[in-house]
Design a protein around this motif. Structure first.
Motif, PDB file in Angstrom:
ATOM      1  N   ILE A  95       8.428   2.235  -7.553  1.00 15.39           N
ATOM      2  CA  ILE A  95       7.976   1.521  -8.691  1.00 15.39           C
ATOM      3  C   ILE A  95       9.396   1.532  -9.943  1.00 15.39           C
ATOM      4  CG2 ILE A  95       6.719   1.142 -10.725  1.00 15.39           C
ATOM      5  CD1 ILE A  95       4.380   1.824  -8.903  1.00 15.39           C
ATOM      6  N   ILE A  96       9.701   3.252 -10.074  1.00 18.63           N
ATOM      7  CA  ILE A  96      10.964   3.374 -10.833  1.00 18.63           C
ATOM      8  C   ILE A  96      12.093   2.635 -10.360  1.00 18.63           C
ATOM      9  CG2 ILE A  96      12.255   5.120 -11.865  1.00 18.63           C
ATOM     10  CD1 ILE A  96       9.747   6.880 -11.733  1.00 18.63           C
ATOM     11  N   ASP A  97      12.340   2.707  -8.815  1.00 17.93           N
ATOM     12  CA  ASP A  97      13.586   2.055  -8.459  1.00 17.93           C
ATOM     13  C   ASP A  97      13.679   0.807  -8.682  1.00 17.93           C
ATOM     14  OD1 ASP A  97      15.885   1.911  -7.108  1.00 17.93           O
ATOM     15  OD2 ASP A  97      14.955   1.867  -4.842  1.00 17.93           O
ATOM     16  N   ILE A  98      12.602  -0.114  -8.506  1.00 16.66           N
ATOM     17  CA  ILE A  98      12.579  -1.449  -8.924  1.00 16.66           C
ATOM     18  C   ILE A  98      12.563  -1.864 -10.178  1.00 16.66           C
ATOM     19  CG2 ILE A  98      10.900  -3.607  -8.591  1.00 16.66           C
ATOM     20  CD1 ILE A  98       9.557  -2.247  -6.179  1.00 16.66           C
ATOM     21  N   THR A  99      12.098  -1.125 -10.962  1.00 18.17           N
ATOM     22  CA  THR A  99      12.091  -1.403 -12.345  1.00 18.17           C
ATOM     23  C   THR A  99      13.829  -1.145 -12.999  1.00 18.17           C
ATOM     24  OG1 THR A  99       9.759  -0.507 -12.787  1.00 18.17           O
ATOM     25  CG2 THR A  99      11.304  -0.701 -14.775  1.00 18.17           C
ATOM     26  N   ILE A 100      14.259  -0.057 -12.353  1.00 18.88           N
ATOM     27  CA  ILE A 100      15.695  -0.013 -12.613  1.00 18.88           C
ATOM     28  C   ILE A 100      16.600  -1.248 -12.353  1.00 18.88           C
ATOM     29  CG2 ILE A 100      17.758   1.333 -12.365  1.00 18.88           C
ATOM     30  CD1 ILE A 100      15.863   3.745 -12.086  1.00 18.88           C
ATOM     31  N   VAL A 101      16.461  -1.548 -11.190  1.00 15.23           N
ATOM     32  CA  VAL A 101      16.944  -2.845 -10.733  1.00 15.23           C
ATOM     33  C   VAL A 101      16.963  -3.970 -11.385  1.00 15.23           C
ATOM     34  CG1 VAL A 101      17.474  -3.976  -8.672  1.00 15.23           C
ATOM     35  CG2 VAL A 101      17.316  -1.895  -8.235  1.00 15.23           C
ATOM     36  N   ALA A 102      15.535  -4.363 -11.561  1.00 16.99           N
ATOM     37  CA  ALA A 102      14.985  -5.445 -12.309  1.00 16.99           C
ATOM     38  C   ALA A 102      15.845  -5.533 -13.782  1.00 16.99           C
ATOM     39  CB  ALA A 102      13.593  -5.391 -12.727  1.00 16.99           C
ATOM     40  N   TYR A 103      15.729  -4.253 -14.439  1.00 18.23           N
ATOM     41  CA  TYR A 103      16.321  -4.203 -15.810  1.00 18.23           C
ATOM     42  C   TYR A 103      17.833  -4.329 -15.981  1.00 18.23           C
ATOM     43  CZ  TYR A 103      17.607  -2.079 -20.433  1.00 18.23           C
ATOM     44  OH  TYR A 103      18.230  -1.907 -21.493  1.00 18.23           O
ATOM     45  N   ALA A 104      18.406  -3.878 -14.731  1.00 16.59           N
ATOM     46  CA  ALA A 104      20.007  -3.976 -14.723  1.00 16.59           C
ATOM     47  C   ALA A 104      20.295  -5.513 -14.358  1.00 16.59           C
ATOM     48  CB  ALA A 104      20.430  -3.141 -13.412  1.00 16.59           C
ATOM     49  N   PHE A 105      19.430  -6.144 -13.593  1.00 16.35           N
ATOM     50  CA  PHE A 105      19.567  -7.705 -13.531  1.00 16.35           C
ATOM     51  C   PHE A 105      19.272  -8.453 -14.781  1.00 16.35           C
ATOM     52  CE2 PHE A 105      19.741  -7.153  -8.898  1.00 16.35           C
ATOM     53  CZ  PHE A 105      20.532  -7.889  -8.595  1.00 16.35           C
ATOM     54  N   TYR A 106      18.337  -7.996 -15.337  1.00 20.28           N
ATOM     55  CA  TYR A 106      18.145  -8.775 -16.783  1.00 20.28           C
ATOM     56  C   TYR A 106      19.224  -8.533 -17.724  1.00 20.28           C
ATOM     57  CZ  TYR A 106      16.118  -9.281 -21.429  1.00 20.28           C
ATOM     58  OH  TYR A 106      15.812  -9.547 -22.928  1.00 20.28           O
ATOM     59  N   LYS A 107      19.823  -7.424 -17.814  1.00 16.62           N
ATOM     60  CA  LYS A 107      20.748  -7.072 -18.721  1.00 16.62           C
ATOM     61  C   LYS A 107      22.093  -7.756 -18.398  1.00 16.62           C
ATOM     62  CE  LYS A 107      20.429  -5.010 -22.059  1.00 16.62           C
ATOM     63  NZ  LYS A 107      20.229  -5.277 -23.134  1.00 16.62           N
ATOM     64  N   LEU A 108      22.178  -7.977 -17.120  1.00 16.74           N
ATOM     65  CA  LEU A 108      23.385  -8.693 -16.685  1.00 16.74           C
ATOM     66  C   LEU A 108      23.255 -10.058 -16.940  1.00 16.74           C
ATOM     67  CD1 LEU A 108      25.930  -8.882 -14.762  1.00 16.74           C
ATOM     68  CD2 LEU A 108      24.493  -9.022 -12.809  1.00 16.74           C
ATOM     69  N   TYR A 109      22.265 -10.729 -16.755  1.00 11.84           N
ATOM     70  CA  TYR A 109      21.949 -12.277 -16.978  1.00 11.84           C
ATOM     71  C   TYR A 109      22.162 -12.224 -18.485  1.00 11.84           C
ATOM     72  CZ  TYR A 109      19.558 -16.495 -18.131  1.00 11.84           C
ATOM     73  OH  TYR A 109      18.999 -17.643 -18.579  1.00 11.84           O
TER      74      TYR A 109
ATOM     75  N   MET B 247       0.910  -1.210   0.039  1.00  9.86           N
ATOM     76  CA  MET B 247       0.042  -0.089   0.089  1.00  9.86           C
ATOM     77  C   MET B 247       0.936   1.328  -0.109  1.00  9.86           C
ATOM     78  SD  MET B 247      -3.167  -1.043  -0.299  1.00  9.86           S
ATOM     79  CE  MET B 247      -3.963   0.617   0.404  1.00  9.86           C
ATOM     80  N   ASN B 248       2.184   1.051   0.632  1.00 13.45           N
ATOM     81  CA  ASN B 248       2.885   2.488   0.551  1.00 13.45           C
ATOM     82  C   ASN B 248       3.777   2.485  -0.666  1.00 13.45           C
ATOM     83  OD1 ASN B 248       1.749   3.357   3.287  1.00 13.45           O
ATOM     84  ND2 ASN B 248       3.091   1.796   4.376  1.00 13.45           N
ATOM     85  N   ILE B 249       3.785   1.557  -1.685  1.00 12.20           N
ATOM     86  CA  ILE B 249       4.711   1.755  -2.723  1.00 12.20           C
ATOM     87  C   ILE B 249       4.329   2.974  -3.448  1.00 12.20           C
ATOM     88  CG2 ILE B 249       5.573   0.758  -4.879  1.00 12.20           C
ATOM     89  CD1 ILE B 249       5.304  -2.017  -3.472  1.00 12.20           C
ATOM     90  N   GLY B 250       5.267   3.757  -3.672  1.00 10.64           N
ATOM     91  CA  GLY B 250       5.026   5.152  -4.734  1.00 10.64           C
ATOM     92  C   GLY B 250       5.540   4.847  -5.769  1.00 10.64           C
ATOM     93  N   ILE B 251       5.324   5.919  -6.731  1.00 16.35           N
ATOM     94  CA  ILE B 251       5.871   6.090  -8.022  1.00 16.35           C
ATOM     95  C   ILE B 251       7.494   5.851  -8.089  1.00 16.35           C
ATOM     96  CG2 ILE B 251       6.200   7.128 -10.101  1.00 16.35           C
ATOM     97  CD1 ILE B 251       3.430   8.526  -9.658  1.00 16.35           C
ATOM     98  N   LEU B 252       8.093   6.660  -7.432  1.00 17.14           N
ATOM     99  CA  LEU B 252       9.563   6.436  -7.188  1.00 17.14           C
ATOM    100  C   LEU B 252       9.986   4.963  -6.828  1.00 17.14           C
ATOM    101  CD1 LEU B 252      10.409   9.744  -5.450  1.00 17.14           C
ATOM    102  CD2 LEU B 252      10.861   9.233  -7.784  1.00 17.14           C
TER     103      LEU B 252
END
Length: 272
Positions: free
Chosen positions: A16-30, A9-14
């Motif tokens: 979500i952006i933070d999680i997306t950046i980390v997920a993308y970084a891990f994807y590219k690393l993989y 409930m407390n997840i904000g837009i920032l």
């Protein structure tokens, strides 16, 4: 359960952006380590981390101590053993459009002519079963490779390309490097791939063609002297028995893309 609900409930837009950046970084690393030695190492590190936590939870103090010290030594071993993969990853980051420098670009009006000359030469060599290895520099500079050969600095023509690879001539036994729409050097020495899973029938020419693409973003075009088959190596992967249309598509996609990037830099489009 309520704690998880509160977090969601407390997840904000920032966030979500933070999680997306980390997920993308891990994807590219993989994607960078996929089907490499580093992939197996990552799996081994994951097993060690899980084992360390389990031993800590079960209060296996000796096992936990051994695993923790192994992890510390493992970090140093990772840097030493997987230096080529780390270098490749850093070069990939350095080739991002914001900071990449335009190396190996073709002038727009010369692209189609250069590609046609290369295609005619490659397929002539293939028909005659003359072994050859052509390296096309892109954004990562390979001057260290060029310096191992003989400087030619000639215009790309089918006659010159074919003549260089004629058996028993001084420059036939080595790689030819194309840079800035010129045949820059011939008779160059390349690093061999360290991939142990390659087909055993592949010879030194193919292994060298793959090896240079593991250390840079160049393209290797290889003609087999045994079968006349044409292969392309890119990003450490070999594509065998490719057609004329496939080679033409690869060359146009890469060389014209470079030319577009060059135009952006000339206009100052990224920094205006």
């Amino acid at each position: 359960m309520w704690e998880i609900k509160d977090i969601i409930m407390n997840i904000g837009i920032l966030d979500i952006i933070d999680i997306t950046i980390v997920a993308y970084a891990f994807y590219k690393l993989y994607m960078l380590i996929k089907e490499t030695r580093a992939e197996q190492l990552i799996k081994g590190i994951f097993v060690l981390i899980v084992s360390t936590k389990v031993s800590e939870y079960l209060q296996f103090h000796v096992v936990n101590w051994v695993l923790k010290n192994t992890m510390q030594i493992g970090v140093i071993a990772f840097l030493i053993v997987f230096q080529p993969e780390l270098r490749r990853a850093l070069e990939y980051i350095g080739r991002t459009k914001l900071i990449a420098r335009p190396i190996g670009e073709f002038e727009n009006e010369d692209i189609d002519e250069a590609i046609e000359e290369m295609l005619e030469a490659i397929f002539s060599l293939s028909r005659q079963k003359i072994g050859s290895l052509i390296i096309i520099e892109r954004e990562t500079g390979i001057n260290d490779i060029i310096q191992t050969g003989t400087i030619v600095d000639g215009k790309i023509t089918r006659q010159l390309l074919i003549n260089i690879f004629i058996p028993n001539t001084p420059l036939h036994d080595g790689a030819l490097v194309i840079k800035n729409n010129r045949i820059k050097a011939a008779g160059c020495f390349l690093p061999l791939t360290e991939n142990k899973y390659l087909n055993k029938e592949l010879g030194t020419r193919h292994r060298a063609g793959i090896g240079i693409t593991e250390k840079s973003d160049c393209i290797s075009i290889i003609v087999s002297e045994e079968t006349g088959d044409i292969s392309i190596a890119e990003n450490g992967k070999l594509y065998r028995r490719v057609s004329r249309e496939y080679i033409q598509k690869i060359l146009k996609n890469n060389l014209k893309k470079q030319n577009e990037n060059k135009s952006i830099f000339k206009r100052g489009g990224l920094f205006k």
